[in-house]
Design a protein around this motif. Structure first.
Motif, PDB file in Angstrom:
ATOM      1  N   LEU A  55       0.830  -1.211   0.000  1.00 44.14           N
ATOM      2  CA  LEU A  55       0.000   0.000   0.000  1.00 44.14           C
ATOM      3  C   LEU A  55       0.864   1.261   0.000  1.00 44.14           C
ATOM      4  CD1 LEU A  55      -2.850  -0.977   2.485  1.00 44.14           C
ATOM      5  CD2 LEU A  55      -3.021  -0.723  -0.003  1.00 44.14           C
ATOM      6  N   MET A  56       1.920   1.260   0.812  1.00 46.62           N
ATOM      7  CA  MET A  56       2.814   2.421   0.852  1.00 46.62           C
ATOM      8  C   MET A  56       3.556   2.570  -0.467  1.00 46.62           C
ATOM      9  SD  MET A  56       3.272   4.685   3.095  1.00 46.62           S
ATOM     10  CE  MET A  56       3.769   6.160   2.265  1.00 46.62           C
ATOM     11  N   LEU A  57       3.900   1.457  -1.101  1.00 49.74           N
ATOM     12  CA  LEU A  57       4.554   1.503  -2.401  1.00 49.74           C
ATOM     13  C   LEU A  57       3.644   2.157  -3.438  1.00 49.74           C
ATOM     14  CD1 LEU A  57       7.006   0.753  -4.141  1.00 49.74           C
ATOM     15  CD2 LEU A  57       5.966  -1.512  -4.472  1.00 49.74           C
ATOM     16  N   VAL A  58       2.361   1.844  -3.407  1.00 51.61           N
ATOM     17  CA  VAL A  58       1.408   2.467  -4.335  1.00 51.61           C
ATOM     18  C   VAL A  58       1.304   3.969  -4.064  1.00 51.61           C
ATOM     19  CG1 VAL A  58      -1.026   2.550  -5.012  1.00 51.61           C
ATOM     20  CG2 VAL A  58       0.122   0.337  -4.748  1.00 51.61           C
ATOM     21  N   ILE A  59       1.278   4.339  -2.791  1.00 48.07           N
ATOM     22  CA  ILE A  59       1.227   5.769  -2.444  1.00 48.07           C
ATOM     23  C   ILE A  59       2.469   6.501  -2.957  1.00 48.07           C
ATOM     24  CG2 ILE A  59       1.330   7.383  -0.493  1.00 48.07           C
ATOM     25  CD1 ILE A  59      -0.509   5.351   1.007  1.00 48.07           C
ATOM     26  N   VAL A  60       3.634   5.906  -2.740  1.00 51.31           N
ATOM     27  CA  VAL A  60       4.879   6.523  -3.218  1.00 51.31           C
ATOM     28  C   VAL A  60       4.884   6.607  -4.740  1.00 51.31           C
ATOM     29  CG1 VAL A  60       7.381   6.145  -3.417  1.00 51.31           C
ATOM     30  CG2 VAL A  60       6.267   5.941  -1.195  1.00 51.31           C
ATOM     31  N   TRP A  61       4.376   5.581  -5.378  1.00 51.41           N
ATOM     32  CA  TRP A  61       4.325   5.548  -6.841  1.00 51.41           C
ATOM     33  C   TRP A  61       3.565   6.770  -7.379  1.00 51.41           C
ATOM     34  CZ3 TRP A  61       1.207   1.245  -9.798  1.00 51.41           C
ATOM     35  CH2 TRP A  61       1.407   1.366 -11.170  1.00 51.41           C
ATOM     36  N   PHE A  62       2.411   7.034  -6.801  1.00 55.17           N
ATOM     37  CA  PHE A  62       1.599   8.140  -7.291  1.00 55.17           C
ATOM     38  C   PHE A  62       2.115   9.501  -6.835  1.00 55.17           C
ATOM     39  CE2 PHE A  62      -1.486   4.666  -7.884  1.00 55.17           C
ATOM     40  CZ  PHE A  62      -1.756   4.881  -9.221  1.00 55.17           C
ATOM     41  N   ARG A  63       2.557   9.601  -5.590  1.00 55.27           N
ATOM     42  CA  ARG A  63       3.032  10.895  -5.083  1.00 55.27           C
ATOM     43  C   ARG A  63       4.311  11.359  -5.761  1.00 55.27           C
ATOM     44  NH1 ARG A  63       2.293  10.977   1.449  1.00 55.27           N
ATOM     45  NH2 ARG A  63       0.037  11.173   1.401  1.00 55.27           N
ATOM     46  N   HIS A  64       5.216  10.424  -6.011  1.00 53.82           N
ATOM     47  CA  HIS A  64       6.528  10.781  -6.561  1.00 53.82           C
ATOM     48  C   HIS A  64       6.664  10.435  -8.036  1.00 53.82           C
ATOM     49  CE1 HIS A  64       8.147  11.952  -2.669  1.00 53.82           C
ATOM     50  NE2 HIS A  64       7.440  10.951  -2.175  1.00 53.82           N
ATOM     51  N   ARG A  65       5.588   9.935  -8.609  1.00 54.69           N
ATOM     52  CA  ARG A  65       5.552   9.605 -10.037  1.00 54.69           C
ATOM     53  C   ARG A  65       6.725   8.701 -10.449  1.00 54.69           C
ATOM     54  NH1 ARG A  65       1.698  13.224 -12.340  1.00 54.69           N
ATOM     55  NH2 ARG A  65       1.330  14.937 -10.920  1.00 54.69           N
ATOM     56  N   TRP A  66       6.910   7.637  -9.649  1.00 54.94           N
ATOM     57  CA  TRP A  66       7.960   6.677  -9.973  1.00 54.94           C
ATOM     58  C   TRP A  66       7.620   5.960 -11.273  1.00 54.94           C
ATOM     59  CZ3 TRP A  66       9.686   3.307  -5.229  1.00 54.94           C
ATOM     60  CH2 TRP A  66      10.441   4.099  -4.356  1.00 54.94           C
ATOM     61  N   PRO A  67       8.631   5.627 -12.061  1.00 56.39           N
ATOM     62  CA  PRO A  67       8.361   4.813 -13.250  1.00 56.39           C
ATOM     63  C   PRO A  67       7.910   3.401 -12.838  1.00 56.39           C
ATOM     64  CG  PRO A  67      10.685   5.483 -13.152  1.00 56.39           C
ATOM     65  CD  PRO A  67      10.013   6.032 -11.946  1.00 56.39           C
ATOM     66  N   LEU A  68       7.135   2.785 -13.687  1.00 58.95           N
ATOM     67  CA  LEU A  68       6.621   1.441 -13.402  1.00 58.95           C
ATOM     68  C   LEU A  68       7.749   0.456 -13.125  1.00 58.95           C
ATOM     69  CD1 LEU A  68       4.201  -0.452 -13.184  1.00 58.95           C
ATOM     70  CD2 LEU A  68       4.361  -0.822 -15.643  1.00 58.95           C
ATOM     71  N   PHE A  69       8.864   0.605 -13.835  1.00 56.50           N
ATOM     72  CA  PHE A  69      10.007  -0.292 -13.648  1.00 56.50           C
ATOM     73  C   PHE A  69      10.540  -0.207 -12.208  1.00 56.50           C
ATOM     74  CE2 PHE A  69      14.561  -1.291 -13.964  1.00 56.50           C
ATOM     75  CZ  PHE A  69      14.470  -2.565 -14.498  1.00 56.50           C
ATOM     76  N   SER A  70      10.580   0.981 -11.636  1.00 57.64           N
ATOM     77  CA  SER A  70      11.049   1.159 -10.259  1.00 57.64           C
ATOM     78  C   SER A  70      10.073   0.535  -9.261  1.00 57.64           C
ATOM     79  CB  SER A  70      11.225   2.640  -9.948  1.00 57.64           C
ATOM     80  OG  SER A  70      12.226   3.208 -10.736  1.00 57.64           O
ATOM     81  N   VAL A  71       8.794   0.699  -9.520  1.00 55.81           N
ATOM     82  CA  VAL A  71       7.777   0.132  -8.634  1.00 55.81           C
ATOM     83  C   VAL A  71       7.839  -1.393  -8.674  1.00 55.81           C
ATOM     84  CG1 VAL A  71       5.301  -0.040  -8.194  1.00 55.81           C
ATOM     85  CG2 VAL A  71       6.299   2.151  -8.849  1.00 55.81           C
ATOM     86  N   LEU A  72       7.955  -1.951  -9.858  1.00 60.17           N
ATOM     87  CA  LEU A  72       8.056  -3.411  -9.980  1.00 60.17           C
ATOM     88  C   LEU A  72       9.327  -3.933  -9.319  1.00 60.17           C
ATOM     89  CD1 LEU A  72       6.752  -4.017 -13.614  1.00 60.17           C
ATOM     90  CD2 LEU A  72       5.581  -4.499 -11.453  1.00 60.17           C
ATOM     91  N   GLY A  73      10.424  -3.196  -9.455  1.00 57.63           N
ATOM     92  CA  GLY A  73      11.674  -3.592  -8.797  1.00 57.63           C
ATOM     93  C   GLY A  73      11.531  -3.602  -7.289  1.00 57.63           C
ATOM     94  N   ALA A  74      10.864  -2.588  -6.729  1.00 57.81           N
ATOM     95  CA  ALA A  74      10.641  -2.531  -5.286  1.00 57.81           C
ATOM     96  C   ALA A  74       9.729  -3.666  -4.831  1.00 57.81           C
ATOM     97  CB  ALA A  74      10.032  -1.178  -4.908  1.00 57.81           C
ATOM     98  N   PHE A  75       8.710  -3.972  -5.630  1.00 55.83           N
ATOM     99  CA  PHE A  75       7.809  -5.070  -5.280  1.00 55.83           C
ATOM    100  C   PHE A  75       8.551  -6.407  -5.301  1.00 55.83           C
ATOM    101  CE2 PHE A  75       4.787  -8.412  -6.451  1.00 55.83           C
ATOM    102  CZ  PHE A  75       3.934  -8.331  -5.365  1.00 55.83           C
ATOM    103  N   ILE A  76       9.345  -6.635  -6.318  1.00 57.59           N
ATOM    104  CA  ILE A  76      10.115  -7.886  -6.405  1.00 57.59           C
ATOM    105  C   ILE A  76      11.101  -7.978  -5.248  1.00 57.59           C
ATOM    106  CG2 ILE A  76      11.841  -9.123  -7.779  1.00 57.59           C
ATOM    107  CD1 ILE A  76      10.257  -8.121 -10.273  1.00 57.59           C
ATOM    108  N   ALA A  77      11.704  -6.852  -4.881  1.00 53.10           N
ATOM    109  CA  ALA A  77      12.629  -6.847  -3.741  1.00 53.10           C
ATOM    110  C   ALA A  77      11.923  -7.295  -2.468  1.00 53.10           C
ATOM    111  CB  ALA A  77      13.234  -5.458  -3.562  1.00 53.10           C
ATOM    112  N   SER A  78      10.654  -6.945  -2.322  1.00 52.45           N
ATOM    113  CA  SER A  78       9.925  -7.334  -1.117  1.00 52.45           C
ATOM    114  C   SER A  78       9.639  -8.829  -1.062  1.00 52.45           C
ATOM    115  CB  SER A  78       8.612  -6.557  -1.012  1.00 52.45           C
ATOM    116  OG  SER A  78       7.673  -7.017  -1.951  1.00 52.45           O
ATOM    117  N   LEU A  79       9.757  -9.505  -2.180  1.00 47.87           N
ATOM    118  CA  LEU A  79       9.501 -10.947  -2.221  1.00 47.87           C
ATOM    119  C   LEU A  79      10.747 -11.777  -1.922  1.00 47.87           C
ATOM    120  CD1 LEU A  79       7.301 -11.090  -5.449  1.00 47.87           C
ATOM    121  CD2 LEU A  79       6.525 -11.030  -3.069  1.00 47.87           C
ATOM    122  N   LEU A  80      11.910 -11.149  -1.955  1.00 49.05           N
ATOM    123  CA  LEU A  80      13.174 -11.858  -1.777  1.00 49.05           C
ATOM    124  C   LEU A  80      13.729 -11.653  -0.373  1.00 49.05           C
ATOM    125  CD1 LEU A  80      14.827 -10.762  -5.140  1.00 49.05           C
ATOM    126  CD2 LEU A  80      13.695 -12.939  -4.645  1.00 49.05           C
TER     127      LEU A  80
END
Length: 95
Positions: A55-80
Motif C-alpha cells: 500500500l505504501m509503495l502504491v502511495i509513493v508511486w503516485f506521489r513521486h511519479r515513480w516509473p513502473l520499472f522502479s515500482v516493480l523492482g521494489a515489489f520484487i525486492a519485497s519478495l526476496l
C-alpha cells in the motif's frame, strides 16, 4: 521518516526483519522442534506488514511519479529475503 519514501523505507525494514525471523527462526523451529506457534504469529505479522508495504509503495508511486520499472523492482525486492534491505540502501541514496 516524515516523507512517504521514508515511511516506505521504515515499513520495508520491519517487513524484511519479520521475513527473516519467519524464514530462519520460526520455520526451522516448527520442523525441528515441532513448535508451530511462532509460524502462526510471525506469519500473520509478516502478512500485515507486507500488505502495508505494498500500500505504501502504491502511495509513493503516485506521489513521486515513480516509473513502473522502479515500482516493480521494489515489489520484487519485497519478495526476496534481504531484498528490502537492498531496496533501503538504494532509497537512502535517493534522499
Amino acid at each position: 521518516m516524515s516523507t512517504s519514501i521514508g515511511l516506505l523505507r521504515g515499513i520495508g525494514i520491519i517487513e524484511g526483519i519479520s521475513y527473516l525471523v519467519l524464514l530462519f527462526i520460526a520455520v526451522p523451529l516448527k520442523y525441528a522442534a515441532g513448535f508451530p506457534g511462532l509460524v502462526q504469529i510471525f506469519g500473520m505479522v509478516h502478512g500485515v506488514l507486507f500488505i502495508l508495504f505494498v500500500l505504501m509503495l502504491v502511495i509513493v508511486w503516485f506521489r513521486h511519479r515513480w516509473p513502473l520499472f522502479s515500482v516493480l523492482g521494489a515489489f520484487i525486492a519485497s519478495l526476496l529475503p534481504f531484498g528490502t534491505f537492498v531496496l533501503d540502501a538504494r532509497l537512502r541514496k535517493k534522499l
